[in-house]
Scaffold this motif. Sequence first.
Motif, PDB file in Angstrom:
ATOM      1  N   THR A 105       3.752  11.145 -14.326  1.00 42.47           N
ATOM      2  CA  THR A 105       3.031   9.920 -13.810  1.00 42.47           C
ATOM      3  C   THR A 105       1.714  10.407 -13.603  1.00 42.47           C
ATOM      4  OG1 THR A 105       2.973   7.987 -12.407  1.00 42.47           O
ATOM      5  CG2 THR A 105       3.404  10.166 -11.489  1.00 42.47           C
ATOM      6  N   ASP A 106       0.777   9.248 -13.912  1.00 44.42           N
ATOM      7  CA  ASP A 106      -0.602   9.465 -13.855  1.00 44.42           C
ATOM      8  C   ASP A 106      -1.194   8.857 -12.198  1.00 44.42           C
ATOM      9  OD1 ASP A 106      -1.132  10.326 -16.374  1.00 44.42           O
ATOM     10  OD2 ASP A 106      -1.252   8.168 -16.969  1.00 44.42           O
ATOM     11  N   GLN A 107      -0.216   8.571 -11.273  1.00 46.64           N
ATOM     12  CA  GLN A 107      -0.648   8.194 -10.021  1.00 46.64           C
ATOM     13  C   GLN A 107       0.674   7.993  -9.184  1.00 46.64           C
ATOM     14  OE1 GLN A 107      -2.479   4.274 -10.960  1.00 46.64           O
ATOM     15  NE2 GLN A 107      -0.446   3.233 -10.509  1.00 46.64           N
ATOM     16  N   LEU A 108       0.185   8.046  -7.824  1.00 46.27           N
ATOM     17  CA  LEU A 108       1.196   8.053  -6.629  1.00 46.27           C
ATOM     18  C   LEU A 108       0.796   6.708  -6.098  1.00 46.27           C
ATOM     19  CD1 LEU A 108       2.257  11.669  -5.648  1.00 46.27           C
ATOM     20  CD2 LEU A 108       3.692   9.920  -7.143  1.00 46.27           C
ATOM     21  N   VAL A 109       1.581   5.710  -5.708  1.00 46.15           N
ATOM     22  CA  VAL A 109       1.333   4.488  -4.941  1.00 46.15           C
ATOM     23  C   VAL A 109       1.957   4.957  -3.604  1.00 46.15           C
ATOM     24  CG1 VAL A 109       1.471   2.101  -4.719  1.00 46.15           C
ATOM     25  CG2 VAL A 109       1.296   3.070  -6.929  1.00 46.15           C
ATOM     26  N   LEU A 110       1.103   5.148  -2.757  1.00 45.68           N
ATOM     27  CA  LEU A 110       1.653   5.404  -1.229  1.00 45.68           C
ATOM     28  C   LEU A 110       1.434   4.197  -0.291  1.00 45.68           C
ATOM     29  CD1 LEU A 110      -0.166   9.046  -1.072  1.00 45.68           C
ATOM     30  CD2 LEU A 110       2.066   8.458  -2.023  1.00 45.68           C
ATOM     31  N   LYS A 111       2.427   3.267  -0.073  1.00 41.91           N
ATOM     32  CA  LYS A 111       2.420   2.029   0.367  1.00 41.91           C
ATOM     33  C   LYS A 111       2.238   2.442   2.021  1.00 41.91           C
ATOM     34  CE  LYS A 111       4.801  -0.568  -2.874  1.00 41.91           C
ATOM     35  NZ  LYS A 111       5.895  -1.275  -3.069  1.00 41.91           N
ATOM     36  N   ALA A 112       1.190   1.656   2.858  1.00 47.56           N
ATOM     37  CA  ALA A 112       0.595   1.915   4.146  1.00 47.56           C
ATOM     38  C   ALA A 112       1.015   0.837   4.980  1.00 47.56           C
ATOM     39  CB  ALA A 112      -0.505   2.404   4.117  1.00 47.56           C
ATOM     40  N   VAL A 113       1.287   1.100   6.446  1.00 49.29           N
ATOM     41  CA  VAL A 113       1.468  -0.108   7.127  1.00 49.29           C
ATOM     42  C   VAL A 113       0.427   0.386   8.362  1.00 49.29           C
ATOM     43  CG1 VAL A 113       2.807  -1.262   8.721  1.00 49.29           C
ATOM     44  CG2 VAL A 113       3.604  -0.465   6.546  1.00 49.29           C
ATOM     45  N   GLN A 114      -0.441  -0.564   8.849  1.00 47.47           N
ATOM     46  CA  GLN A 114      -1.270  -0.439   9.971  1.00 47.47           C
ATOM     47  C   GLN A 114      -0.948  -1.152  10.969  1.00 47.47           C
ATOM     48  OE1 GLN A 114      -5.273  -0.807   8.861  1.00 47.47           O
ATOM     49  NE2 GLN A 114      -6.298  -0.182  10.620  1.00 47.47           N
ATOM     50  N   THR A 115      -0.859  -0.553  12.204  1.00 52.49           N
ATOM     51  CA  THR A 115      -0.445  -1.370  13.496  1.00 52.49           C
ATOM     52  C   THR A 115      -1.510  -1.280  14.397  1.00 52.49           C
ATOM     53  OG1 THR A 115       2.093  -0.773  13.265  1.00 52.49           O
ATOM     54  CG2 THR A 115       1.028  -1.694  15.382  1.00 52.49           C
ATOM     55  N   TYR A 116      -1.957  -2.238  15.222  1.00 58.14           N
ATOM     56  CA  TYR A 116      -3.308  -2.475  16.086  1.00 58.14           C
ATOM     57  C   TYR A 116      -2.345  -2.689  17.324  1.00 58.14           C
ATOM     58  CZ  TYR A 116      -6.364  -3.369  12.470  1.00 58.14           C
ATOM     59  OH  TYR A 116      -7.038  -3.451  11.277  1.00 58.14           O
ATOM     60  N   ASP A 117      -3.024  -2.305  18.515  1.00 61.79           N
ATOM     61  CA  ASP A 117      -2.619  -2.219  19.901  1.00 61.79           C
ATOM     62  C   ASP A 117      -2.390  -3.853  20.467  1.00 61.79           C
ATOM     63  OD1 ASP A 117      -5.317  -3.127  20.098  1.00 61.79           O
ATOM     64  OD2 ASP A 117      -5.916  -1.613  21.544  1.00 61.79           O
ATOM     65  N   ASN A 118      -2.757  -4.885  19.774  1.00 61.55           N
ATOM     66  CA  ASN A 118      -2.514  -6.416  20.073  1.00 61.55           C
ATOM     67  C   ASN A 118      -1.308  -6.878  19.015  1.00 61.55           C
ATOM     68  OD1 ASN A 118      -3.399  -6.599  17.404  1.00 61.55           O
ATOM     69  ND2 ASN A 118      -5.086  -8.136  17.666  1.00 61.55           N
ATOM     70  N   ASN A 119      -0.362  -5.695  18.677  1.00 58.86           N
ATOM     71  CA  ASN A 119       0.793  -5.755  17.900  1.00 58.86           C
ATOM     72  C   ASN A 119       0.501  -6.598  16.482  1.00 58.86           C
ATOM     73  OD1 ASN A 119       2.515  -4.799  20.182  1.00 58.86           O
ATOM     74  ND2 ASN A 119       2.366  -6.759  21.070  1.00 58.86           N
ATOM     75  N   GLU A 120      -0.407  -6.747  16.036  1.00 59.33           N
ATOM     76  CA  GLU A 120      -0.888  -7.184  14.692  1.00 59.33           C
ATOM     77  C   GLU A 120      -0.406  -6.165  13.868  1.00 59.33           C
ATOM     78  OE1 GLU A 120      -4.416  -8.832  11.720  1.00 59.33           O
ATOM     79  OE2 GLU A 120      -4.863  -8.070  13.519  1.00 59.33           O
ATOM     80  N   VAL A 121       0.087  -6.482  12.658  1.00 61.11           N
ATOM     81  CA  VAL A 121       0.259  -5.290  11.683  1.00 61.11           C
ATOM     82  C   VAL A 121       0.090  -5.791  10.438  1.00 61.11           C
ATOM     83  CG1 VAL A 121       2.540  -4.576  10.527  1.00 61.11           C
ATOM     84  CG2 VAL A 121       2.932  -4.560  12.864  1.00 61.11           C
ATOM     85  N   VAL A 122      -0.626  -4.796   9.615  1.00 56.72           N
ATOM     86  CA  VAL A 122      -1.262  -5.205   8.440  1.00 56.72           C
ATOM     87  C   VAL A 122      -0.694  -4.227   7.340  1.00 56.72           C
ATOM     88  CG1 VAL A 122      -3.187  -5.287   6.683  1.00 56.72           C
ATOM     89  CG2 VAL A 122      -3.532  -5.780   9.308  1.00 56.72           C
ATOM     90  N   ARG A 123       0.090  -4.905   6.230  1.00 59.67           N
ATOM     91  CA  ARG A 123       0.899  -4.143   5.289  1.00 59.67           C
ATOM     92  C   ARG A 123      -0.134  -3.753   4.004  1.00 59.67           C
ATOM     93  NH1 ARG A 123       6.101  -3.877   7.418  1.00 59.67           N
ATOM     94  NH2 ARG A 123       6.512  -5.536   8.906  1.00 59.67           N
ATOM     95  N   TRP A 124      -0.395  -2.459   3.592  1.00 59.10           N
ATOM     96  CA  TRP A 124      -1.288  -2.295   2.601  1.00 59.10           C
ATOM     97  C   TRP A 124      -0.253  -1.905   1.336  1.00 59.10           C
ATOM     98  CZ3 TRP A 124      -6.252  -3.398   3.015  1.00 59.10           C
ATOM     99  CH2 TRP A 124      -6.897  -3.516   4.312  1.00 59.10           C
ATOM    100  N   ILE A 125       0.368  -2.821   0.858  1.00 61.56           N
ATOM    101  CA  ILE A 125       1.578  -2.457   0.059  1.00 61.56           C
ATOM    102  C   ILE A 125       1.426  -3.149  -1.466  1.00 61.56           C
ATOM    103  CG2 ILE A 125       3.126  -2.458   1.951  1.00 61.56           C
ATOM    104  CD1 ILE A 125       4.262  -4.978   1.398  1.00 61.56           C
ATOM    105  N   GLU A 126       0.437  -3.927  -1.633  1.00 62.94           N
ATOM    106  CA  GLU A 126       0.389  -4.475  -3.026  1.00 62.94           C
ATOM    107  C   GLU A 126      -0.243  -3.490  -4.243  1.00 62.94           C
ATOM    108  OE1 GLU A 126      -1.639  -8.526  -2.743  1.00 62.94           O
ATOM    109  OE2 GLU A 126      -1.701  -8.286  -0.558  1.00 62.94           O
ATOM    110  N   GLU A 127       0.494  -3.406  -5.090  1.00 65.61           N
ATOM    111  CA  GLU A 127       0.155  -2.236  -6.138  1.00 65.61           C
ATOM    112  C   GLU A 127      -1.161  -2.703  -7.078  1.00 65.61           C
ATOM    113  OE1 GLU A 127       2.311   0.440  -9.507  1.00 65.61           O
ATOM    114  OE2 GLU A 127       3.346  -0.343  -8.304  1.00 65.61           O
TER     115      GLU A 127
END
Length: 239
Positions: free
Chosen positions: A136-158
């Motif tokens: 393969t020419d790349q690896l997609v590493l999906k990430a999840v970021q959590t804030y201290d106010n319980n907000e979750v941002v999902r960095w998962i769109e390829e």
Amino acid sequence: MNVSRIAVAGGLALSSVALLSGPAFAHVSVQPQGEAAKGGYATVNVKVPNERDSASTVKVEVNFPADHPLASVMPQPVPGWKAVVTKSALAKPLELHGKKITQAVTKVTWTSDGAKIGAGQFQQFPLSLGQLPEDTDQLVLKAVQTYDNNEVVRWIEEPKEGAAEPQNPAPVLKLSAATGDHHGGAAAADDKAGHDDKAAHAEAADSTDTPARVLGVVGILVGVAGVAFGVLAGRRRSA
């Protein structure tokens, strides 16, 4: 007057566009510290910016693709953060250095252990990866970021080639062509060390031989001078 109003309106419009598009440039990404070559090993940084003015990042998860499993993923310690590596059983074992690998790393999670990523800040989380896939020419590493106010941002769109960047793109590690050194430079370093060692030995031997050679030449010259002196002395006696 009309020109001034148009200028003000244009400035406000541009400011609005900049504000709206700002977060798109501050997403979680992965950046190699060196070359990430197929079939080799690499050290990379997971770069996590904080996008919120009123909250801090306290947790980061990076997921690794199951279709291109990695047998080894080692996080470098980051002060104030606790790292946990999660492994899962492989449906199809891997062959690595003559050994059968039945598990692969599926996720690395960093949790705040006193540190946070505050507003206007970012944090890098170093990882050692290997052996990188060769198909393969790349690896997609999906990430999840959590804030201290319980907000979750999902960095998962390829991201798709030729398409606009998605709102929450997943980090992508680009892989270059194989270099022939599958140990991240270790074999090359060992080979260089061997050559340096041989050169050092040769230099030492040469430095040891040099005085001996000089003494040999001096001895020959002394011998020649002695013979010449003897010949001249003999001639004088004959005379």
